[in-house]
Design a protein around this motif. Structure first.
Motif, PDB file in Angstrom:
ATOM      1  N   ALA A 100       0.839  -1.204   0.000  1.00  0.00           N
ATOM      2  CA  ALA A 100       0.000   0.000   0.000  1.00  0.00           C
ATOM      3  C   ALA A 100       0.874   1.253   0.000  1.00  0.00           C
ATOM      4  CB  ALA A 100      -0.930  -0.010   1.209  1.00  0.00           C
ATOM      5  N   TYR A 101       1.937   1.230   0.806  1.00  0.00           N
ATOM      6  CA  TYR A 101       2.861   2.370   0.856  1.00  0.00           C
ATOM      7  C   TYR A 101       3.509   2.588  -0.518  1.00  0.00           C
ATOM      8  CZ  TYR A 101       7.163   4.939   1.715  1.00  0.00           C
ATOM      9  OH  TYR A 101       8.198   5.836   1.636  1.00  0.00           O
ATOM     10  N   LEU A 102       3.995   1.512  -1.133  1.00  0.00           N
ATOM     11  CA  LEU A 102       4.661   1.638  -2.430  1.00  0.00           C
ATOM     12  C   LEU A 102       3.704   2.169  -3.492  1.00  0.00           C
ATOM     13  CD1 LEU A 102       6.775  -1.645  -2.420  1.00  0.00           C
ATOM     14  CD2 LEU A 102       7.649   0.686  -2.257  1.00  0.00           C
ATOM     15  N   ASN A 103       2.487   1.635  -3.523  1.00  0.00           N
ATOM     16  CA  ASN A 103       1.496   2.124  -4.496  1.00  0.00           C
ATOM     17  C   ASN A 103       1.169   3.597  -4.263  1.00  0.00           C
ATOM     18  OD1 ASN A 103       0.958  -0.070  -6.258  1.00  0.00           O
ATOM     19  ND2 ASN A 103      -0.085  -1.104  -4.580  1.00  0.00           N
ATOM     20  N   ASN A 104       1.043   3.980  -3.007  1.00  0.00           N
ATOM     21  CA  ASN A 104       0.771   5.378  -2.675  1.00  0.00           C
ATOM     22  C   ASN A 104       1.913   6.284  -3.143  1.00  0.00           C
ATOM     23  OD1 ASN A 104      -0.624   7.568  -1.466  1.00  0.00           O
ATOM     24  ND2 ASN A 104       0.609   7.353   0.386  1.00  0.00           N
ATOM     25  N   GLU A 105       3.146   5.864  -2.865  1.00  0.00           N
ATOM     26  CA  GLU A 105       4.313   6.648  -3.270  1.00  0.00           C
ATOM     27  C   GLU A 105       4.436   6.713  -4.798  1.00  0.00           C
ATOM     28  OE1 GLU A 105       6.544   8.474  -1.256  1.00  0.00           O
ATOM     29  OE2 GLU A 105       4.874   8.100   0.120  1.00  0.00           O
ATOM     30  N   LEU A 106       4.141   5.597  -5.480  1.00  0.00           N
ATOM     31  CA  LEU A 106       4.191   5.603  -6.944  1.00  0.00           C
ATOM     32  C   LEU A 106       3.162   6.562  -7.524  1.00  0.00           C
ATOM     33  CD1 LEU A 106       4.705   1.892  -8.055  1.00  0.00           C
ATOM     34  CD2 LEU A 106       6.143   3.852  -8.621  1.00  0.00           C
ATOM     35  N   ASN A 107       1.989   6.613  -6.916  1.00  0.00           N
ATOM     36  CA  ASN A 107       0.941   7.513  -7.407  1.00  0.00           C
ATOM     37  C   ASN A 107       1.309   8.980  -7.221  1.00  0.00           C
ATOM     38  OD1 ASN A 107      -0.706   5.464  -8.319  1.00  0.00           O
ATOM     39  ND2 ASN A 107      -1.741   5.252  -6.352  1.00  0.00           N
ATOM     40  N   LYS A 108       2.210   9.280  -6.296  1.00  0.00           N
ATOM     41  CA  LYS A 108       2.663  10.662  -6.091  1.00  0.00           C
ATOM     42  C   LYS A 108       3.634  11.106  -7.176  1.00  0.00           C
ATOM     43  CE  LYS A 108       2.318  10.568  -1.023  1.00  0.00           C
ATOM     44  NZ  LYS A 108       3.108  10.614   0.212  1.00  0.00           N
ATOM     45  N   ILE A 109       4.268  10.142  -7.847  1.00  0.00           N
ATOM     46  CA  ILE A 109       5.244  10.465  -8.898  1.00  0.00           C
ATOM     47  C   ILE A 109       4.493  10.643 -10.218  1.00  0.00           C
ATOM     48  CG2 ILE A 109       7.288   9.655 -10.153  1.00  0.00           C
ATOM     49  CD1 ILE A 109       7.932   7.879  -7.716  1.00  0.00           C
ATOM     50  N   PRO A 110       4.684  11.780 -10.897  1.00  0.00           N
ATOM     51  CA  PRO A 110       4.030  11.960 -12.201  1.00  0.00           C
ATOM     52  C   PRO A 110       4.458  10.849 -13.168  1.00  0.00           C
ATOM     53  CG  PRO A 110       5.038  14.005 -11.452  1.00  0.00           C
ATOM     54  CD  PRO A 110       5.480  12.940 -10.503  1.00  0.00           C
ATOM     55  N   VAL A 111       3.561  10.445 -14.020  1.00  0.00           N
ATOM     56  CA  VAL A 111       3.812   9.327 -14.927  1.00  0.00           C
ATOM     57  C   VAL A 111       5.095   9.526 -15.737  1.00  0.00           C
ATOM     58  CG1 VAL A 111       2.881   8.000 -16.869  1.00  0.00           C
ATOM     59  CG2 VAL A 111       1.354   8.787 -15.051  1.00  0.00           C
ATOM     60  N   ASP A 112       5.349  10.726 -16.215  1.00  0.00           N
ATOM     61  CA  ASP A 112       6.536  10.973 -17.024  1.00  0.00           C
ATOM     62  C   ASP A 112       7.828  10.954 -16.204  1.00  0.00           C
ATOM     63  OD1 ASP A 112       5.642  13.359 -15.812  1.00  0.00           O
ATOM     64  OD2 ASP A 112       6.760  14.579 -17.260  1.00  0.00           O
ATOM     65  N   LYS A 113       7.728  10.983 -14.883  1.00  0.00           N
ATOM     66  CA  LYS A 113       8.911  10.957 -14.006  1.00  0.00           C
ATOM     67  C   LYS A 113       9.170   9.561 -13.424  1.00  0.00           C
ATOM     68  CE  LYS A 113       9.437  15.513 -13.863  1.00  0.00           C
ATOM     69  NZ  LYS A 113      10.485  16.212 -14.473  1.00  0.00           N
ATOM     70  N   ARG A 114       8.360   8.565 -13.775  1.00  0.00           N
ATOM     71  CA  ARG A 114       8.514   7.210 -13.244  1.00  0.00           C
ATOM     72  C   ARG A 114       9.591   6.458 -14.027  1.00  0.00           C
ATOM     73  NH1 ARG A 114       2.230   5.391 -12.112  1.00  0.00           N
ATOM     74  NH2 ARG A 114       1.731   7.214 -10.866  1.00  0.00           N
ATOM     75  N   THR A 115      10.807   6.882 -13.810  1.00  0.00           N
ATOM     76  CA  THR A 115      11.959   6.294 -14.494  1.00  0.00           C
ATOM     77  C   THR A 115      12.474   5.096 -13.696  1.00  0.00           C
ATOM     78  OG1 THR A 115      13.505   7.682 -13.278  1.00  0.00           O
ATOM     79  CG2 THR A 115      12.619   8.579 -15.354  1.00  0.00           C
ATOM     80  N   ALA A 162      13.895   6.342 -10.499  1.00  0.00           N
ATOM     81  CA  ALA A 162      12.888   6.690  -9.486  1.00  0.00           C
ATOM     82  C   ALA A 162      12.345   5.431  -8.822  1.00  0.00           C
ATOM     83  CB  ALA A 162      11.757   7.485 -10.120  1.00  0.00           C
ATOM     84  N   HIS A 163      12.118   4.390  -9.630  1.00  0.00           N
ATOM     85  CA  HIS A 163      11.659   3.112  -9.071  1.00  0.00           C
ATOM     86  C   HIS A 163      12.701   2.532  -8.119  1.00  0.00           C
ATOM     87  CE1 HIS A 163       8.154   1.626 -11.759  1.00  0.00           C
ATOM     88  NE2 HIS A 163       8.118   2.946 -11.644  1.00  0.00           N
ATOM     89  N   GLU A 164      13.958   2.580  -8.533  1.00  0.00           N
ATOM     90  CA  GLU A 164      15.037   2.027  -7.695  1.00  0.00           C
ATOM     91  C   GLU A 164      15.158   2.805  -6.389  1.00  0.00           C
ATOM     92  OE1 GLU A 164      18.007  -0.643  -6.654  1.00  0.00           O
ATOM     93  OE2 GLU A 164      16.565  -0.729  -8.275  1.00  0.00           O
ATOM     94  N   ALA A 165      15.043   4.118  -6.452  1.00  0.00           N
ATOM     95  CA  ALA A 165      15.127   4.938  -5.236  1.00  0.00           C
ATOM     96  C   ALA A 165      13.986   4.592  -4.275  1.00  0.00           C
ATOM     97  CB  ALA A 165      15.097   6.423  -5.594  1.00  0.00           C
ATOM     98  N   LEU A 166      12.790   4.426  -4.807  1.00  0.00           N
ATOM     99  CA  LEU A 166      11.648   4.068  -3.970  1.00  0.00           C
ATOM    100  C   LEU A 166      11.816   2.673  -3.389  1.00  0.00           C
ATOM    101  CD1 LEU A 166       8.862   4.586  -2.784  1.00  0.00           C
ATOM    102  CD2 LEU A 166       7.865   3.917  -4.993  1.00  0.00           C
ATOM    103  N   TYR A 167      12.283   1.744  -4.201  1.00  0.00           N
ATOM    104  CA  TYR A 167      12.543   0.367  -3.747  1.00  0.00           C
ATOM    105  C   TYR A 167      13.529   0.357  -2.580  1.00  0.00           C
ATOM    106  CZ  TYR A 167      14.422  -4.414  -3.987  1.00  0.00           C
ATOM    107  OH  TYR A 167      14.856  -5.684  -3.683  1.00  0.00           O
ATOM    108  N   ARG A 168      14.641   1.052  -2.736  1.00  0.00           N
ATOM    109  CA  ARG A 168      15.670   1.084  -1.677  1.00  0.00           C
ATOM    110  C   ARG A 168      15.174   1.834  -0.443  1.00  0.00           C
ATOM    111  NH1 ARG A 168      18.746  -3.098  -2.799  1.00  0.00           N
ATOM    112  NH2 ARG A 168      19.356  -3.048  -4.954  1.00  0.00           N
ATOM    113  N   ARG A 169      14.412   2.899  -0.637  1.00  0.00           N
ATOM    114  CA  ARG A 169      13.895   3.671   0.501  1.00  0.00           C
ATOM    115  C   ARG A 169      12.903   2.836   1.314  1.00  0.00           C
ATOM    116  NH1 ARG A 169      11.864   8.146  -1.989  1.00  0.00           N
ATOM    117  NH2 ARG A 169       9.712   7.482  -1.866  1.00  0.00           N
TER     118      ARG A 169
END
Length: 150
Positions: A104-119, A122-129
């Motif tokens: 739920a946290y990951l999905n919430n954080e992904l939704n905060k990132i604009p679609v064009d910025k989901r590189t 960005a995914h790796e940074a969220l994964y590690r965080r």
């Protein structure tokens, strides 16, 4: 031979006394007893490690490389974050409150990132965080990702 001459609950001296001289060289018996004891220790350690797993995957026997192929087939990037999330949401498996919370946290954080910025970065940074800092060794997911990208 193991079931006849070796009992796991025996101490080392008791097991060493019952040498089946008609079936094995007496000098090799202590090595075999030691091997059987280590075999029991390894099984016990594996059981304990299995219990300690925080976020069990729900893919069953499917290898992560097959999961990577399925992710690619949907047009998504097969990065660590996508593999982790897919392996915890697909297939059978019991509900795990901690895993569901992280998802739920990951999905919430992904939704905060604009679609064009989901590189991938960005995914790796969220994964590690969310799941821990950079490690010195590769994780299973890291290995699956690297083997999927030759």
């Amino acid at each position: 031979m193991k079931s006849t001459y070796f009992a796991p609950h025996q101490n080392g001296n008791e097991a060493l006394k019952k040498v089946p001289t008609d079936r094995i060289v007496a000098e090799e018996w202590p090595l075999l007893v030691q091997y059987w004891k280590e075999e029991k220790d390894i099984a016990w350690r594996n059981t304990n490690n299995s219990i300690k797993r925080k976020f069990p995957h729900r893919t069953g026997r499917k290898p992560f490389t097959a999961l990577v192929d399925e992710i690619k087939a949907t047009g998504k990037g097969a990065d660590n974050l996508e593999i982790w999330m897919s392996s915890r949401t697909n297939g059978r498996g019991g509900d795990d409150e901690m895993t569901d919370h992280i998802l739920a946290y990951l999905n919430n954080e992904l939704n905060k990132i604009p679609v064009d910025k989901r590189t991938p970065a960005a995914h790796e940074a969220l994964y590690r965080r969310a799941l821990g800092g950079k490690r010195n060794r590769k994780t299973t997911v890291d290995s699956a990702t690297s083997s999927a990208y030759p």
